[in-house]
Design a protein around this motif. Sequence first.
Motif, mmCIF file in Angstrom:
data_model
loop_
_atom_site.group_PDB
_atom_site.id
_atom_site.type_symbol
_atom_site.label_atom_id
_atom_site.label_comp_id
_atom_site.label_asym_id
_atom_site.label_seq_id
_atom_site.Cartn_x
_atom_site.Cartn_y
_atom_site.Cartn_z
ATOM 1 N N THR A 1 48.800 16.710 119.685
ATOM 2 C CA THR A 1 50.223 16.547 119.980
ATOM 3 C C THR A 1 50.455 16.992 121.410
ATOM 4 O O THR A 1 49.973 18.056 121.812
ATOM 5 N N VAL A 2 51.172 16.200 122.189
ATOM 6 C CA VAL A 2 51.406 16.517 123.597
ATOM 7 C C VAL A 2 52.684 17.333 123.761
ATOM 8 O O VAL A 2 52.758 18.230 124.603
ATOM 9 N N ALA A 3 53.694 17.050 122.977
ATOM 10 C CA ALA A 3 54.946 17.794 123.060
ATOM 11 C C ALA A 3 55.751 17.553 121.790
ATOM 12 O O ALA A 3 55.669 16.474 121.180
ATOM 13 N N GLY A 4 56.512 18.568 121.383
ATOM 14 C CA GLY A 4 57.394 18.413 120.244
ATOM 15 C C GLY A 4 56.774 18.890 118.940
ATOM 16 O O GLY A 4 55.745 19.569 118.915
ATOM 17 N N LEU A 5 57.412 18.517 117.841
ATOM 18 C CA LEU A 5 57.054 18.998 116.504
ATOM 19 C C LEU A 5 56.325 17.915 115.722
ATOM 20 O O LEU A 5 56.773 16.771 115.659
ATOM 21 N N ASP A 6 55.177 18.299 115.143
ATOM 22 C CA ASP A 6 54.388 17.400 114.297
ATOM 23 C C ASP A 6 53.954 18.147 113.044
ATOM 24 O O ASP A 6 54.024 19.382 112.992
ATOM 25 N N ARG A 7 53.477 17.390 112.089
ATOM 26 C CA ARG A 7 52.976 18.000 110.852
ATOM 27 C C ARG A 7 51.535 17.560 110.617
ATOM 28 O O ARG A 7 51.200 16.375 110.760
ATOM 29 N N TYR A 8 50.687 18.524 110.249
ATOM 30 C CA TYR A 8 49.296 18.271 109.890
ATOM 31 C C TYR A 8 49.049 18.922 108.530
ATOM 32 O O TYR A 8 48.942 20.144 108.433
ATOM 33 N N GLY A 9 49.032 18.111 107.483
ATOM 34 C CA GLY A 9 48.925 18.664 106.141
ATOM 35 C C GLY A 9 50.141 19.518 105.836
ATOM 36 O O GLY A 9 51.289 19.081 105.989
ATOM 37 N N ASP A 10 49.899 20.754 105.407
ATOM 38 C CA ASP A 10 50.997 21.675 105.112
ATOM 39 C C ASP A 10 51.385 22.516 106.320
ATOM 40 O O ASP A 10 52.228 23.420 106.202
ATOM 41 N N THR A 11 50.785 22.237 107.477
ATOM 42 C CA THR A 11 51.038 23.031 108.688
ATOM 43 C C THR A 11 51.838 22.226 109.693
ATOM 44 O O THR A 11 51.520 21.057 109.958
ATOM 45 N N GLN A 12 52.870 22.842 110.238
ATOM 46 C CA GLN A 12 53.635 22.213 111.306
ATOM 47 C C GLN A 12 53.163 22.765 112.655
ATOM 48 O O GLN A 12 52.801 23.940 112.765
ATOM 49 N N LEU A 13 53.161 21.902 113.655
ATOM 50 C CA LEU A 13 52.731 22.266 115.009
ATOM 51 C C LEU A 13 53.849 21.946 115.984
ATOM 52 O O LEU A 13 54.332 20.809 116.033
ATOM 53 N N TYR A 14 54.245 22.968 116.730
ATOM 54 C CA TYR A 14 55.213 22.729 117.806
ATOM 55 C C TYR A 14 54.532 23.017 119.147
ATOM 56 O O TYR A 14 53.953 24.093 119.344
ATOM 57 N N VAL A 15 54.618 22.048 120.064
ATOM 58 C CA VAL A 15 54.005 22.172 121.389
ATOM 59 C C VAL A 15 55.097 22.145 122.446
ATOM 60 O O VAL A 15 55.841 21.163 122.568
ATOM 61 N N SER A 16 55.180 23.228 123.213
ATOM 62 C CA SER A 16 56.138 23.314 124.325
ATOM 63 C C SER A 16 55.561 22.615 125.553
ATOM 64 O O SER A 16 54.352 22.615 125.780
ATOM 65 N N ARG A 17 56.453 22.024 126.365
ATOM 66 C CA ARG A 17 56.016 21.438 127.640
ATOM 67 C C ARG A 17 55.745 22.506 128.696
ATOM 68 O O ARG A 17 55.214 22.206 129.749
#
Length: 423
Positions: free
Chosen positions: A380-396
């Motif tokens: 993920t390059v930026a923003g909020l994504d979901r991978y399975g039961d885990t959410q990933l947020y990436v700041s710019r």
Amino acid sequence: MAVAGLAVTAVVVLALLVGVHRYLWRRFVGDTTAEGSALRRTGTVAAFLLPLLTIGALVSGRTGAPFWLQRVLAWPGYLWLAALLYLTLALLAGEAARPILRRVLAGRANGASRSDRPSVTKVLTPEAADAPAADILVADAPVADTLALPTRRLFVARAVGGAAAVAGLGTVGYGTYGVLRGPRVKRITVPLAKLPRSAHGFRIAVVSDIHLGPVLGRAHTQRIVDTINRTQPDLVAVVGDLVDGTVADLGPAAEPLAQLTARRGSFFVTGNHEYYSGADQWVDHVRELGLHPLENARTEIDGFDLAGVNDIAGESEGQGPDFDRALGDRDRTRAAVLLAHQPVVIHDAVAHGVDLQLSGHTHGGQLWPGNFIAELANPTVAGLDRYGDTQLYVSRGAGAWGPPVRVGAPSDITVVELASRQA
């Protein structure tokens, strides 16, 4: 083999840079100025000097040059790196317009030549009375068009070059303003299934990639701290790449971090650039400033576990990420928030039952079209994504590496509000 590969890569990159600079010189200088003129001489000197400044800026920090010299080289050197990109893109776009503009101008010139052509009247003077008709009725050849051709070419070259300069340098100027102005605040709400009602609305101010260095200094840190404090967060998370330099050079620039205020404190994890800058010293220094480093560790916060892992770059020093140490023996019925600089460790986070990972590193690509390159190396390059039961947020990120310029990827500080599904 590795050395040979690096040598080949260096030769290819050098050849590319030479070719690009030659192209820029031709379009901006060679095609638009007279041979031997002062403008051509100035443009030629700049074509040699500017890339040397860029190389100096890139090399000085890695070779331990005096910090004052790094600062002298950084501004012109790094800005030229960004200008090189956008001037080249603007000129390439101008190549499509160049033949169209030539045809338009040629068509107008030919139309004007036909409409302005005088009618031929046979007037016989006594001297011309006995002259052949061919000597009197002279064919109207398009001499004006032939003479105007070089002028049209020069006009097209200057028009396209001027427009490209305005577009390229204007883009760099606007992108620089965006960095120096400071990051803007983003707000997102992230529901966590395991978060108790008591922690509903807990706010984490996420800041990454501040990149203090020879360009961005104490004033940059102060802007970021003031912006974070205005959001009145419950917790501050600094997720790596705080610095590009040593504590000796940049310690004063980092001092405003001591002013961060949050009810549950401020936490820090290393990024790859900390390991280029003396990670151990920086971990100790941020601790002195009041931040809590999470070196493959975790702590209990209001209703959830906050964990942090070292950056992957620490593996070369035996200090890489250790998920088992940070998360292995925890109670998985509790929600877990993980601070990890690089998004690529998301799969380890999933395996260890993390509910939310907060990351940076990508800068959102920083300089368009760099986002497409960043997508190749990051899930993920930026923003909020979901991978399975885990959410990933990436700041710019809140700063910039190299050129203090951002295009298509504005800097940000994100306030992540955790939401309980039981609320």
